[in-house]
Design an enzyme around this catalytic site. Sequence first.
Site, PDB file in Angstrom:
ATOM      1  N   ILE A  23     -49.574 -27.766 -21.391  1.00 59.47           N
ATOM      2  CA  ILE A  23     -50.110 -26.586 -21.279  1.00 59.47           C
ATOM      3  C   ILE A  23     -50.857 -26.033 -22.616  1.00 59.47           C
ATOM      4  CG2 ILE A  23     -49.050 -23.894 -21.123  1.00 59.47           C
ATOM      5  CD1 ILE A  23     -46.660 -25.471 -19.978  1.00 59.47           C
ATOM      6  N   TYR A  30     -46.386 -31.184 -14.903  1.00 53.87           N
ATOM      7  CA  TYR A  30     -46.821 -30.587 -16.496  1.00 53.87           C
ATOM      8  C   TYR A  30     -45.660 -30.340 -17.321  1.00 53.87           C
ATOM      9  CZ  TYR A  30     -46.161 -25.722 -14.850  1.00 53.87           C
ATOM     10  OH  TYR A  30     -45.460 -24.713 -14.407  1.00 53.87           O
ATOM     11  N   CYS A  31     -46.024 -30.117 -18.633  1.00 55.33           N
ATOM     12  CA  CYS A  31     -44.908 -29.816 -19.514  1.00 55.33           C
ATOM     13  C   CYS A  31     -45.698 -28.878 -20.852  1.00 55.33           C
ATOM     14  CB  CYS A  31     -44.115 -30.961 -20.166  1.00 55.33           C
ATOM     15  SG  CYS A  31     -44.928 -31.953 -20.812  1.00 55.33           S
ATOM     16  N   THR A  32     -45.120 -28.789 -21.872  1.00 57.62           N
ATOM     17  CA  THR A  32     -45.507 -28.117 -22.989  1.00 57.62           C
ATOM     18  C   THR A  32     -46.844 -28.797 -23.498  1.00 57.62           C
ATOM     19  OG1 THR A  32     -43.481 -27.312 -23.424  1.00 57.62           O
ATOM     20  CG2 THR A  32     -45.351 -26.840 -25.015  1.00 57.62           C
TER      21      THR A  32
END
Length: 309
Positions: A206, A177-179
């Site tokens: 996110i 996952y990342c932003t």
Amino acid sequence: MIYNTLLYYCYSPIANAEQFAADHLAFCKSLGLVGRIIVAEEGLNGTVSGTKEASDLYMAQIKADERFAKTDFKIDEVAEPSFIKMHCRYKAEIVHSGLRDTGIINPNEKTGKYLEPTEFSEMLNRDDVVVLDVRSNYEHNLGKFKNAVTLDIENFRDFPDQIEALAKYKDKKVMTYCTGGIKCEKASALLLHHGFTDVYQLHGGIIKYGKEAGGKDFEGKCYVFDNRIAVDVNSVNPTIVSVCYNCGKTTPKMINCANPECNEHITQCDECGENLQGCCSVECTTHPRKRPYDGTGYYVKVPQQVAKV
Ligand SMILES: [Zn+2]
Ligand SMILES: [Zn+2]
């Protein structure tokens, strides 16, 4: 007045990307948008802010272009635009991995399986998964998923060097996952390239997870690349995980050191902020160009003054 801030990316080949960037800048300016967009041969990556009308027009225009029809916009309502100016720049990659010329990854051909926020939330607490945060130190220090594996990196271009250390997870389901999802497209592609077999990615990152899964089990805040610095994502079981760089007290506040040459991203409590006037250290408080501290710890980048002849 309510404004919208849009976060989005699209991996899709763009011919004449440099020209596209120039034209796109003019188009954004004509709508009165502010923000930052990166254009490369591999696609586009942006955060823009504007009135609801302008941002609706912008999204419609992007979606109408068949190259970008699959773009997934994350839309936040904000009280004021999240940027001061409009930038649209051509770069070699929309997320710098340093791998462009190696040709070993192409998210359009091969990337991790998408998990929608509710699917990700359901898988999060299983024993046979590894949740991998592919973001940098200043981001995961402020907030991350419960039990996530984090990497000691200052920039995404350092991610490829971490693959070896991650080899112990090869037989697990790896959920990255990342932003906003853009880094995971490359990170998960690279993991697949290195022989990981069961690789997933949080689609929309996110930010979308906060909207669609209430941010459940995300601890702390999410770092964002605009004036807001950090946003809340968890409305289900929120916590604060970050601690003050100076005194260790729990604080959600992220600042840039007021010494412009240091400019370090740190978490700092209000008390230490007052004591150090927004600097990361006593040393930095003595810098001749130290910026005045207004309590926010955020400084708009002022272009270097050009000497007049
Ligand atoms: Zn403190
Ligand atoms: Zn400093």
